[in-house]
Design an enzyme around this catalytic site. Sequence first.
Site, PDB file in Angstrom:
ATOM      1  N   LEU A 524       0.644  -1.316   0.056  1.00 33.96           N
ATOM      2  CA  LEU A 524       0.151  -0.203  -0.040  1.00 33.96           C
ATOM      3  C   LEU A 524       0.955   1.247   0.063  1.00 33.96           C
ATOM      4  CD1 LEU A 524      -2.647  -0.779   2.630  1.00 33.96           C
ATOM      5  CD2 LEU A 524      -2.961  -1.166   0.244  1.00 33.96           C
ATOM      6  N   GLY A 525       1.969   1.250   0.528  1.00 31.11           N
ATOM      7  CA  GLY A 525       2.896   2.282   0.525  1.00 31.11           C
ATOM      8  C   GLY A 525       4.081   1.998   1.434  1.00 31.11           C
ATOM      9  N   GLY A 527       6.627   4.004   4.473  1.00 25.29           N
ATOM     10  CA  GLY A 527       6.593   4.861   5.322  1.00 25.29           C
ATOM     11  C   GLY A 527       8.011   5.178   5.888  1.00 25.29           C
ATOM     12  N   GLY A 528       8.039   6.065   6.979  1.00 25.97           N
ATOM     13  CA  GLY A 528       9.459   6.237   7.396  1.00 25.97           C
ATOM     14  C   GLY A 528       9.911   5.233   8.190  1.00 25.97           C
ATOM     15  N   PHE A 529       9.066   4.161   8.754  1.00 21.72           N
ATOM     16  CA  PHE A 529       9.498   2.961   9.268  1.00 21.72           C
ATOM     17  C   PHE A 529       9.504   1.813   8.824  1.00 21.72           C
ATOM     18  CE2 PHE A 529      10.570   5.759  12.345  1.00 21.72           C
ATOM     19  CZ  PHE A 529       9.699   6.252  13.204  1.00 21.72           C
ATOM     20  N   GLY A 530       8.872   1.765   7.445  1.00 23.75           N
ATOM     21  CA  GLY A 530       8.636   0.636   6.787  1.00 23.75           C
ATOM     22  C   GLY A 530       7.540   0.694   5.663  1.00 23.75           C
ATOM     23  N   VAL A 532       3.421  -0.738   4.290  1.00 28.60           N
ATOM     24  CA  VAL A 532       2.486  -1.157   4.479  1.00 28.60           C
ATOM     25  C   VAL A 532       1.924  -2.083   3.585  1.00 28.60           C
ATOM     26  CG1 VAL A 532       0.228  -0.336   5.535  1.00 28.60           C
ATOM     27  CG2 VAL A 532       2.176   0.793   6.009  1.00 28.60           C
ATOM     28  N   LYS A 546       1.441  -3.257   8.966  1.00 26.75           N
ATOM     29  CA  LYS A 546       2.642  -2.320   9.049  1.00 26.75           C
ATOM     30  C   LYS A 546       3.884  -2.892   9.339  1.00 26.75           C
ATOM     31  CE  LYS A 546       4.222   1.769  11.261  1.00 26.75           C
ATOM     32  NZ  LYS A 546       4.015   2.921  12.015  1.00 26.75           N
ATOM     33  N   ASP A 643       3.294  13.962  14.986  1.00 25.74           N
ATOM     34  CA  ASP A 643       3.215  13.731  13.658  1.00 25.74           C
ATOM     35  C   ASP A 643       2.034  13.580  12.722  1.00 25.74           C
ATOM     36  OD1 ASP A 643       5.267  13.338  11.518  1.00 25.74           O
ATOM     37  OD2 ASP A 643       5.116  11.111  11.513  1.00 25.74           O
TER      38      ASP A 643
END
Length: 834
Positions: A524-525, A527-530, A532, A546, A643
Amino acid sequence: MYQKKEILKYFLVFVFRICSSTDTIGPNQSLKDGDILVSSGNAFALGFFSPGKSRNRYIGIWYNKVPEQTVVWVANRDNPINGTSGVFAIDPAGNLVLSDESRNLSVWSTNMSSITLQKSSSAQLMETGNFVLFQDQSRSVIAWQSFDYPTNTILPNMKAGLNRKTGLNKFFRSWKSHDDPGTGEYGYKLELNGTPQFFFYKGPDRLWRTGPWNGLRWSGVPEMDLNFIYNISYVENDDEVTITNVVKDPSIFARTVLNESGILERLTWQGPERGWARIWYAPNDQCDNYAHCGAYSNCDLFNLSEFECSCLPGFEPQQERQWYLREASHGCKRKQEESVCGNGEGFIKVKNAKVPDTSIALMTKNLGLTACQELCLKNCSCTAFASANISGEGNGCITWHGNLVDIRQFPNNGQDLYIRVSAAELAQNTRNSKGFHGKRLATTVIASIVGMLLILFLACWLSKKKRNGAKGETKPLFSSSTGLTSYDSRGKEMDGSGTNAKVSVFDVNTIISATDDFSESNKLGEGGFGAVYKGRLDSGQEIAVKRLSKISGQGNEEFKNEITLIARLQHKNLVRLLGCCVQQDEKMLVYEYLPNKGLDNFIFDKTRRSFIGWSKRFEIILGIARGIIYLHEDSRLRIVHRDLKASNILLDTSMNPKISDFGLARIFGVDQTEANTNRVVGTYGYMSPEYAMQGVLSIKSDVYSFGVLLLEIICGRKNSSYIQDNTVNLIGHVWNLWREERALDIVDSSLENSYDVNKILRCIHVGLLCVQECAPDRPIMSEVAFMLCNETRLPYPKKPAFIFNTASTTPYSKSASAENRSVNDMSITMVEAR
């Protein structure tokens, strides 16, 4: 008569050319005290000046558009003229010469070989602040330029470093004092021993160093990742080793100055009211001081000890008594019983480090990390190694053969350093460090406290799973004593008060099956931490997984934080956590699946943003506001999200907003209004100035982020997007139009005329109230919701934070969505922006 007219015509043309060429000195022209040259765009001026209280006269260059004279270059810094008898001109040999006519004396000259110059030479003051002497009238060849002979200032577009062809290595030197631009005691210069790195000197003593270039930034300047003013270009080849900063917005005045107080500082012009504002400086803290803790040590301001110095793995204090008296300059030594040559030794990784001084290091190109480890292991004199390039483009290996000096720890954005240790030391550190042993990396172990908790949770889960005998069945991870929100036996959400709270644990095989082994088609995308991933359980329920990256910034604490917080919080405008998975080195969070993904996928997309009309956008705005009100005021815990941004607002099937990603959230006490932190985390473009620049966190920090979101939803543009020549971000653009009573010009064109003018103007007004520079001026979120929904009189907003306006204000923030700007005379040195 005709001849007289022709003579007059040519005379007027000649006079006009001389008068209009205010940026140039020609062969037959001179500059006397009182005359100035002005660059073509009026940015810089050159002429005679007297600094501070001094009466001496110097030739210099200064900002022409800045009210207070700010000198960026001085020709005769060590040879002033006493009085106003100075003349600046091009001599018959083609050199620029400054003379004192009263004494019939030349006090300064470019002193270039007459062979390279011609009598038709000319000199021009460029719009960049560079003063260029051209070899001939055609101005095709540069014979000399002030950028090659700087004083105390690095300007945009100036190459700092070494020209290998000419051997010219630019040495920046401070002024002696505010009143004396003479060569001061502080210097800044590129050194090429080992690998290139800049050093900051006081006389012969090193005060601070940048560290080597690691493909992304100087190893010792993590803030470069948060750069928002410059595009940075580093070049290292056979011709040169240079770094150049180019301003993204030409209307911004920015400079780096080596001042007479011993500080290397980066400044931007904030307008007459604020003057020059510091946005970065070095040395910044005691760990910045060169070799502060001595050899084989690590300086860490963020450890749990009161003392910032600690010995590297495998080392002990050189003088134990001095060490425990907090006098660490003697550094550390290898433990006597340690043998690190041919006895099963390996390497322990120090994360987020500024790598040691590379003056005695060796660079080997085209070697990957494993080959680099093997190279170091074969040589008993090799004490450490690191990757020379962490950008992902290319590789290289740095090995150290001697003392490891000037290592420090960063909270984020450092790089991995591998320290050579004995087999015994390696075994002792495998629980909390990642090391190489022989030809492989040692196993990564979760930090002890979090690890023990997770093992306990898994043990409980496995016990219950064994009793139930159902593969892939989810069971509670946290007991009721944890105070986490739970689901009852029917899968119904319990009250968010924390009573009987439980979170489910998923078997890793269940997640793998549900996501089709984390296939790209289910992604799906990122992010800054991994990443999804979308998944579907055997029951048919859709989930979003996630999957935390093993090299991500989110560690065990953030992981536990997100589980704990989301499980406690239950609101229709907050994303719902279904469970987690901690197994086989995997850390994953399982959420409800929201098919419309993030708000950013709509409002920032030229096609999809037309799908959301004004009425739906207003509902989204109110939904976000209600979710934040719950976090700040209505839940049992007071939560500051830290955030809030468009990508963290997820949309369900009905386009209802749900706030997500609580990995960075902070719990406040019931009566607590603000907190100070050395660990500034979040996303630039959404961070309030007091938090980004001072580490002061409060619910007003989230209010600021909401204001940015609100304006983005109305405009359909990112705050960081470049709008006009006189603004750097969306906030500045909105503020300018608001003052000009043209606020409706910002409205997303895809909305056409479908909106209520009064309501959208009210929303813009409220958005500006939320992004005011001073936190006390911002409303709380319950007041925001009231103002959005009621036709009440609103206060006039004060100037927002983080805007650039060529007339009066300037931008910034340290960051890295890196287009944001800050207005505080401070720097961020402990940022973890994403």
